[in-house]
Design a protein around this motif. Structure first.
Motif, PDB file in Angstrom:
ATOM      1  N   LEU B  13       9.040  49.784  72.478  1.00 36.13           N
ATOM      2  CA  LEU B  13       8.887  50.779  73.617  1.00 36.13           C
ATOM      3  C   LEU B  13       7.684  51.808  73.031  1.00 36.13           C
ATOM      4  O   LEU B  13       6.633  52.058  73.668  1.00 36.13           O
ATOM      5  N   ASP B  14       7.490  51.979  71.573  1.00 40.56           N
ATOM      6  CA  ASP B  14       6.472  52.681  71.141  1.00 40.56           C
ATOM      7  C   ASP B  14       5.209  52.044  71.281  1.00 40.56           C
ATOM      8  O   ASP B  14       4.099  52.587  71.664  1.00 40.56           O
ATOM      9  N   ASP B  15       5.180  50.696  71.152  1.00 41.55           N
ATOM     10  CA  ASP B  15       4.125  50.033  71.479  1.00 41.55           C
ATOM     11  C   ASP B  15       3.541  50.025  72.905  1.00 41.55           C
ATOM     12  O   ASP B  15       2.353  50.072  73.077  1.00 41.55           O
ATOM     13  N   LEU B  16       4.459  49.887  73.630  1.00 43.88           N
ATOM     14  CA  LEU B  16       4.168  50.038  75.197  1.00 43.88           C
ATOM     15  C   LEU B  16       3.664  51.338  75.626  1.00 43.88           C
ATOM     16  O   LEU B  16       2.885  51.621  76.306  1.00 43.88           O
ATOM     17  N   PHE B  17       4.356  52.201  74.811  1.00 40.57           N
ATOM     18  CA  PHE B  17       3.651  53.744  75.225  1.00 40.57           C
ATOM     19  C   PHE B  17       2.452  54.004  74.762  1.00 40.57           C
ATOM     20  O   PHE B  17       1.494  54.429  75.588  1.00 40.57           O
ATOM     21  N   THR B  19      -0.011  51.517  74.389  1.00 42.46           N
ATOM     22  CA  THR B  19      -0.849  50.944  75.558  1.00 42.46           C
ATOM     23  C   THR B  19      -0.983  51.790  76.880  1.00 42.46           C
ATOM     24  O   THR B  19      -2.080  51.791  77.299  1.00 42.46           O
TER      25      THR B  19
END
Lengths: 192, 132
Positions: B13-17, B19
């Motif tokens: 989730l952190d990585d998607l946020f 991005t």
């Protein structure tokens, strides 16, 4: 005007200058605030044309509010995010429709095609999952984790308590994890 | 096992946020920027016309502004950001700051200073003021 010096002038000081006819202040405020306003509206509405309308309306309300702006009360960004939230809520209630994919924009040529595809897939996946959240959870999660605001400011924007913000974010993230967990491999997140 | 899965989900989730934050597709178009700036200038023009229509009051406001600034130290040179504060006081009293030299340049110009004497050639005070 020295480029670095511009970035040291706080928003409310620029708004004062704007209210007194300074065109440079108008340009700096537009460059500084419009990307945030538009980005948030786009994430809430998932429709570029609607987001542009909301962003333009929110900025127009700011320009009209400038002569009456009271120093030392709300932050300009807090006030703007609240206006955007209210305008988005009005739109969502009227249309009851949330697009799951955004109109694609031209991407940086230097990035490989594979990387571009993966980035697009990830952005679309998160956007689609956010779109399934209740509006208030979507708003709280977006303001915290994409706009980067702190919980106290989000509480002020949403006109609720800080604990309520934390609860909305926690529930929103749980739902996002549930929605996206099964797509880890597809999105390029190896499950070791 | 459950805790490990939750942590990996948080990382994803952190990585998607991240991005999403960097997504260039979320930037406003140049057309939108131009429309918003056009609205800004239109509102400023309307406000300027309104001030011109109120000419008698503008003179009274200028006098109030001079008296306020005198209370802040008379003819002392003021650093750029302090002048912002002074402008805020003036605006807080509903006074036009059109007398500020060079508008935004006063706050960000090379010597970053402005003299209060730039704003007036003389004034009278109804209140006591310190002399520097």
């Amino acid at each position: 005007m020295p480029f670095d010096a511009r970035h040291e002038i706080p928003d409310d000081a620029l708004l004062l200058l704007f209210a007194n006819g300074d065109h440079d202040a108008a340009r700096i405020l537009t460059e500084r605030l419009l990307p945030r306003v538009f980005g948030h509206a786009l994430r809430m509405l998932r429709d570029r044309a609607e987001a542009e309308d909301v962003a333009q309306e929110a900025m127009l309300r700011l320009w009209r509010q400038a002569p009456n702006w009271r120093q030392g009360e709300a932050k300009v960004t807090t006030w703007l995010y609240r206006v955007v939230a209210n305008l988005c809520t009005d739109r969502l209630r009227k249309t009851r429709h949330v697009a799951l994919e955004l109109v694609p924009e031209p991407l940086d040529d230097a990035v490989s095609a594979e990387a571009r595809l993966q980035t697009k897939a990830r952005v679309d996946a998160l956007g689609g999952a956010l779109a399934t959240l209740p509006e208030r959870q979507r708003q709280a999660v977006t303001l915290r984790h994409i706009e980067g605001l702190g919980n106290p400011e989000i509480a002020e924007i949403m006109e609720i308590g800080v604990e309520a913000v934390e609860s909305l974010i926690a529930r929103g993230k749980r739902s996002l994890s549930a929605a996206l967990g099964s797509r880890k491999e597809e999105l390029g997140y190896a499950d070791d | 096992m459950q805790m490990t899965r939750m942590t990996k989900d948080d990382q994803m989730l952190d990585d998607l946020f991240g991005t999403a934050r960097d997504d260039a597709g979320m930037q406003p178009s140049s057309d939108l920027m131009a429309r918003v700036l056009g609205d800004a200038h239109a509102v400023q023009s309307e406000a300027a016309q309104s001030v011109r229509d109120r000419t008698p009051e503008a003179g009274i406001e200028a006098d109030i502004w001079r008296r306020l600034l005198a209370l802040l130290g008379g003819w002392t040179p003021v650093a750029g950001l302090a002048l912002t504060a002074a402008a805020g006081v003036g605006i807080g009293f509903g006074v036009s700051i059109s007398l500020l030299p060079d508008g935004i340049e006063t706050l960000t110009g090379g010597n970053a200073e402005a003299y209060l004497s730039d704003l007036s050639t003389g004034y009278t005070l109804g209140l006591a003021a310190e002399e520097s």
